[in-house]
Design a protein around this motif. Structure first.
Motif, PDB file in Angstrom:
ATOM      1  N   SER A  91      -3.874   5.327  -3.700  1.00 36.50           N
ATOM      2  CA  SER A  91      -4.725   4.526  -2.810  1.00 36.50           C
ATOM      3  C   SER A  91      -5.458   3.428  -3.563  1.00 36.50           C
ATOM      4  O   SER A  91      -5.571   3.464  -4.799  1.00 36.50           O
ATOM      5  CB  SER A  91      -5.743   5.445  -2.129  1.00 36.50           C
ATOM      6  OG  SER A  91      -6.622   5.971  -3.111  1.00 36.50           O
ATOM      7  N   LYS A 100       0.840  -1.198   0.000  1.00 36.84           N
ATOM      8  CA  LYS A 100       0.000   0.000   0.000  1.00 36.84           C
ATOM      9  C   LYS A 100       0.872   1.243   0.000  1.00 36.84           C
ATOM     10  O   LYS A 100       1.960   1.244   0.580  1.00 36.84           O
ATOM     11  CB  LYS A 100      -0.917  -0.012   1.233  1.00 36.84           C
ATOM     12  CG  LYS A 100      -1.934  -1.139   1.185  1.00 36.84           C
ATOM     13  CD  LYS A 100      -2.701  -1.280   2.487  1.00 36.84           C
ATOM     14  CE  LYS A 100      -3.631  -2.494   2.415  1.00 36.84           C
ATOM     15  NZ  LYS A 100      -4.206  -2.819   3.719  1.00 36.84           N
ATOM     16  N   GLY A 117      -7.908   6.302   1.647  1.00 37.62           N
ATOM     17  CA  GLY A 117      -6.833   7.011   0.955  1.00 37.62           C
ATOM     18  C   GLY A 117      -5.488   6.580   1.489  1.00 37.62           C
ATOM     19  O   GLY A 117      -5.231   5.385   1.691  1.00 37.62           O
ATOM     20  N   ILE A 118      -4.634   7.559   1.769  1.00 31.83           N
ATOM     21  CA  ILE A 118      -3.294   7.238   2.251  1.00 31.83           C
ATOM     22  C   ILE A 118      -3.330   6.657   3.670  1.00 31.83           C
ATOM     23  O   ILE A 118      -2.347   6.082   4.151  1.00 31.83           O
ATOM     24  CB  ILE A 118      -2.358   8.471   2.175  1.00 31.83           C
ATOM     25  CG1 ILE A 118      -0.886   8.030   2.240  1.00 31.83           C
ATOM     26  CG2 ILE A 118      -2.698   9.495   3.245  1.00 31.83           C
ATOM     27  CD1 ILE A 118       0.121   9.133   2.051  1.00 31.83           C
TER      28      ILE A 118
END
Ligand code: TXA
Ligand code: MG
Length: 313
Positions: free
Chosen positions: A193, A189, A298-299
């Motif tokens: 994203s 990851k 997301g992040i």
């Protein structure tokens, strides 16, 4: 070995062209670069970092035409991802060409390729006139370096050169997607994203469901991102430790005193500062670092991945 510190792109690129190893900034973290086609230079990366020989390196390019020399095929999935996210913090894994020496890919028949978006990295890579393999420029197992000073702390005297620039903007390593199979598989990851990837490749498999994840991305099994301090994840703004040498990083101001506190204004700042904060805490001899958990959107998913790995005993 004396490690040269420079902000001269030509001087840094000259080190690579002559078969040396040089650390350089990217938008994610600082990398430790060598000419992908020079086996002796690539071997120096593994030596300098104490990197296990079974952990493959990512090749960095300045121009998409360089992919041809590295990858024997560009699968349809890879083509879509490259079109959507190059240049940027995404690495695609493809079958490698014969020209890539086995040491660069830890003996795998595949190679990770990425095109950094950071302008200075782009210009440096252009001047190198070759794809540059680069892992994060830290000692293996330590937090990735987001500043040139962090590179210096880990690798001074062990590498030829550090190209000095500002702190990395993103602060977490690139997203890695294996594009060699029929369906793309998320191996690591990062700041591109899952939500963004799925818009481009709806059949993306995430590593949570991949059984052979570790064998396909050997780096995932190694210890990562660890400060010397113990890392503990907490879901609130930390109030339960009576020790003096504890620190806190998160989004909410904690209810008690810590020796070191970093309250981030948002999740991007949290991602950008977490590795530097770990290093700062180590320099102060802090024993426990409390890290506030975040939502995995997301992040946030990449940040939680790094925090969990750092917290592993
Ligand atoms: O953002 C980044 O990716 C930074 C900057 C410098 O570009 N680089 C970086 O490299 O984080 P490194 O070596 O620290 O992490 C590379 C990751 C490892 O988990 C490795 O196992 C995986 O990518 N990887 C590299 N080549 C691979 C391949 N051929 N197949 C599967 N996984 C691969
Ligand atoms: Mg690394």
């Amino acid at each position: 070995m004396r490690t040269a510190l420079t902000n001269d792109l030509a001087q840094a690129a000259e080190v690579i062209r002559r078969g040396g190893v040089c650390a350089f900034p990217t938008e994610t973290v600082y990398g430790l670069g060598a000419d992908v086609f020079n086996e002796r230079a690539v071997a120096k990366i593994f030596d300098a970092k104490h990197r296990p020989a079974d952990n493959p390196l990512i090749a960095h390019i300045s121009d998409k035409t360089q992919i041809e020399r590295l990858a024997s095929a560009i699968t349809p999935t890879a083509a879509k991802l490259i079109e959507a996210f190059f240049p940027g913090p995404l690495t695609v894994v493809l079958p490698k060409t014969e020209a890539v020496p086995p040491i660069a890919t830890a003996g795998l028949q595949t190679i990770g390729i990425r095109m950094p978006s950071f302008e200075l990295a782009h210009r440096f890579l252009e001047l190198c006139e070759t794809p540059v393999v680069a892992p994060s420029a830290n000692l293996s197992g330590r937090p990735s370096p987001t500043t040139w000073q962090a590179v210096y702390e880990d690798l001074a005297g062990r590498i030829d050169c550090i190209l000095q620039a500002e702190a990395a903007d993103i602060g977490l390593e690139s997203t890695v997607v294996d594009c060699t199979g029929t369906t793309p598989l998320l191996l690591r990851k990062g700041s591109v994203s899952i939500e963004e990837l799925i818009l481009v490749v709806p059949d993306l498999q995430t590593s949570d469901v991949a059984r052979d994840e570790v064998s396909r991305s050997p780096g995932l099994k190694h210890r990562h991102y660890s400060p010397r301090a113990r890392v503990v994840l907490i879901d609130g703004p930390g109030k339960n430790d009576s020790r003096n040498s504890a620190a806190f990083i998160g989004l909410d101001r904690p209810h008690r005193e810590f020796q070191s506190v970093k309250v981030c204004i948002d999740i991007n700042e949290y991602a950008r500062s977490v590795f530097a904060f770990f290093r700062e805490c180590d320099a102060k001899g802090i024993e426990v670092i409390y890290c506030q958990t975040v939502s995995e959107l997301g992040i946030g998913a990449a940040l939680m991945d790094r925090l969990r790995r750092a917290a592993e005993e």
